[in-house]
Scaffold this active site. Structure first.
Site, mmCIF file in Angstrom:
data_model
loop_
_atom_site.group_PDB
_atom_site.id
_atom_site.type_symbol
_atom_site.label_atom_id
_atom_site.label_comp_id
_atom_site.label_asym_id
_atom_site.label_seq_id
_atom_site.Cartn_x
_atom_site.Cartn_y
_atom_site.Cartn_z
ATOM 1 N N LYS A 127 0.822 -1.210 0.000
ATOM 2 C CA LYS A 127 0.000 0.000 0.000
ATOM 3 C C LYS A 127 0.857 1.262 0.000
ATOM 4 C CE LYS A 127 -3.915 -2.341 0.708
ATOM 5 N NZ LYS A 127 -3.377 -3.707 0.841
ATOM 6 N N LYS A 163 -8.777 1.533 3.899
ATOM 7 C CA LYS A 163 -8.278 0.157 3.918
ATOM 8 C C LYS A 163 -7.094 0.045 4.866
ATOM 9 C CE LYS A 163 -6.095 1.134 -0.576
ATOM 10 N NZ LYS A 163 -6.012 0.706 -1.988
ATOM 11 N N ARG A 213 -5.297 -5.370 -12.789
ATOM 12 C CA ARG A 213 -4.078 -5.954 -12.262
ATOM 13 C C ARG A 213 -3.144 -6.132 -13.460
ATOM 14 N NH1 ARG A 213 -2.230 -9.224 -8.206
ATOM 15 N NH2 ARG A 213 -2.994 -7.481 -6.955
ATOM 16 N N ARG A 227 -10.463 -6.711 -13.192
ATOM 17 C CA ARG A 227 -11.227 -7.398 -12.145
ATOM 18 C C ARG A 227 -12.470 -6.562 -11.841
ATOM 19 N NH1 ARG A 227 -6.408 -8.129 -7.863
ATOM 20 N NH2 ARG A 227 -6.543 -5.867 -8.023
ATOM 21 N N ARG A 235 -15.510 -3.981 -4.297
ATOM 22 C CA ARG A 235 -14.163 -4.547 -4.420
ATOM 23 C C ARG A 235 -14.066 -5.446 -5.651
ATOM 24 N NH1 ARG A 235 -14.068 -7.582 1.151
ATOM 25 N NH2 ARG A 235 -16.093 -8.161 0.244
ATOM 26 N N ASP A 275 -1.868 -2.415 -9.335
ATOM 27 C CA ASP A 275 -3.311 -2.215 -9.460
ATOM 28 C C ASP A 275 -3.571 -0.798 -9.924
ATOM 29 O OD1 ASP A 275 -3.645 -4.795 -8.566
ATOM 30 O OD2 ASP A 275 -4.057 -4.210 -6.497
ATOM 31 N N GLU A 283 -1.894 0.338 -5.952
ATOM 32 C CA GLU A 283 -1.067 -0.579 -5.172
ATOM 33 C C GLU A 283 0.039 -1.161 -6.039
ATOM 34 O OE1 GLU A 283 -3.063 -3.638 -2.991
ATOM 35 O OE2 GLU A 283 -4.614 -2.286 -2.220
ATOM 36 N N ASN A 285 2.035 -4.683 -5.779
ATOM 37 C CA ASN A 285 2.032 -5.960 -5.067
ATOM 38 C C ASN A 285 3.290 -6.752 -5.391
ATOM 39 O OD1 ASN A 285 -0.938 -6.147 -3.932
ATOM 40 N ND2 ASN A 285 -1.064 -5.303 -6.003
#
Length: 321
Positions: A127, A163, A213, A227, A235, A275, A283, A285
Site C-alpha cells: 500500500k 483500507k 491488475r 477485475r 471490491r 493495481d 497498489e 504488489n
C-alpha cells in the site's frame, strides 16, 4: 541450459487451487523445462549456526485437482543449494514473514537468484510503495488521527475508500460516502480507536468498471486482468468475488509501468502486480502477486514463461562464488 534447482517458499502445496494459483503455474513451467522443483513452507526455514537451511520436498506437479503433486523425496538443504528461490508466501506480511526474508539472505557461498529480492520485499509495502509516485495516485492520506480522516471523508464528493495498510485480498476495505453517518464508527473500528494508521483514498468512480491488475516481469508489462466487482460490492479483488475480464492497457497504464520500472529493477522486484483504477495507480504488489493464470487465458500469453526466462538468465549470470 543445464537443469536448475528451483525452490519455492510458499503456503502448503496441499491447499493450492490448481486452476488459479500463480505459484503453481510457475512450478509447472519450471518442471516443463526440466528444472528440479523443491518446495518448503515458512515454518520449515531455520538457521543452523552457519547459514539458513530448510526442510524441502522435491516434487512433481500436475494440473489435476486432488492429485496435483507427488513428493519424490524430502531432505534438509542449505539455501545455497538452490539456483533460484521464489519467495511466494501469501500475505499477511507479519513479523514472522519479515523474519523469513532476513533468514533467506544468510547463505554461505553463492546465493540463489531471489524472486523477489528479500530486501526489496521488506522495503516495498504494497500500500505504501506507490506513495513514492503521488502524481500517479488518487488523493491519499495515511494516518491514525480520527479528525484528519473524518475531514478527508467530508471533503470527497465521490466518496472515500478506507483500507488497512497490511490488508490483502480485499479484506477490510470500506467505502464511505460524504455525510455517511457510519463514518466516525468505521474510522474508529479500522484504526482500532486511533491506534493504527490506515489508508484513505478518494474514491475513483471508474472502479465500478473494474480495476486492472497489470503484471510486470523485470519491469515490463506482460499481461493484465480487469477485475470487475459484483453488483453488490465495491471490491474487484477475485478473492472478494470480483470476476476477471480482458484488460486493454492504455497509454496511461504504460506510462505508469515505465515510471515504476527503474525502481522495481533497482530493488530486484522481478515479478510485480500493480493495481490501476481508471488513470490512477493504487497498489504495487510484490509478495505473491496473482493473476498469471487469468492473464494467460484472457491475453493469450504465458506470463510464467517470461518469469522463468528471467530466472534462467540471472542464474546463468551469477558469479562463481
Amino acid at each position: 541450459m543445464a537443469a536448475l534447482t528451483i525452490g519455492f517458499l510458499m503456503d502448503p502445496l496441499e491447499t493450492v487451487r490448481v486452476d488459479h494459483d500463480s505459484t503453481f503455474a510457475l512450478m509447472l513451467e519450471a518442471q516443463k523445462r526440466g528444472h528440479r522443483v523443491l518446495y518448503f513452507e515458512q515454518g520449515w526455514l531455520r538457521f543452523n549456526g552457519r547459514c539458513a537451511e530448510a526442510r524441502m520436498r522435491h516434487v512433481t506437479v500436475r494440473r489435476e485437482l486432488g492429485r496435483h503433486f507427488d513428493v519424490l523425496d524430502e531432505a534438509t538443504h542449505p539455501l545455497s543449494n538452490l539456483d533460484v528461490l521464489f519467495l511466494r508466501k501469501d500475505p499477511p506480511v507479519d513479523s514472522e514473514f519479515l523474519h523469513a526474508t532476513q533468514l533467506v539472505e544468510l547463505c554461505q557461498g553463492r546465493k540463489p537468484v531471489y524472486i523477489n529480492d528479500p530486501a526489496g520485499i521488506r522495503d516495498a509495502n504494497e500500500k505504501l510503495f506507490a506513495l513514492r509516485y503521488p502524481d500517479l495516485m488518487p488523493d491519499t492520506r495515511i494516518t491514525r488521527e480520527l479528525p484528519v480522516l473524518l475531514d478527508f471523508i467530508a471533503r470527497n464528493e465521490t466518496g472515500t475508500i478506507l483500507k488497512p495498510i497490511d490488508g490483502f485480498g480485499g479484506k477490510g476495505i470500506l467505502f464511505l460516502s460524504r455525510g455517511d453517518r457510519n463514518a466516525r464508527s468505521a474510522v474508529e473500528l479500522l484504526t482500532q480507536g486511533g491506534r493504527e494508521a490506515v489508508v484513505a483514498q478518494a474514491y475513483i468512480p471508474e472502479s465500478r468498471l473494474g480495476d486492472k491488475r497489470i503484471l510486470l516481469v523485470d519491469g515490463e508489462p506482460v499481461g493484465g486482468v480487469l477485475r470487475v466487482p459484483s453488483g453488490d460490492d465495491h471490491r474487484g479483488n477475485m478473492a472478494a468475488g470480483g470476476t476477471p475480464h480482458k484488460a486493454v492497457l492504455t497509454a496511461r497504464d504504460l506510462e505508469i509501468c515505465e515510471r515504476l520500472k527503474p525502481e522495481l529493477r533497482k530493488r530486484g522486484l522481478l515479478l510485480v502486480g500493480i493495481d490501476v483504477l481508471g488513470d490512477y495507480l493504487t497498489e504495487v504488489n510484490v509478495t505473491s502477486p496473482t493473476g498469471l493464470v487469468e492473464a494467460n487465458h484472457l491475453d493469450g500469453v504465458c506470463v510464467e514463461a517470461r518469469v522463468i526466462d528471467v530466472a534462467e538468465r540471472l542464474a546463468a549470470e551469477r558469479p562463481a562464488s
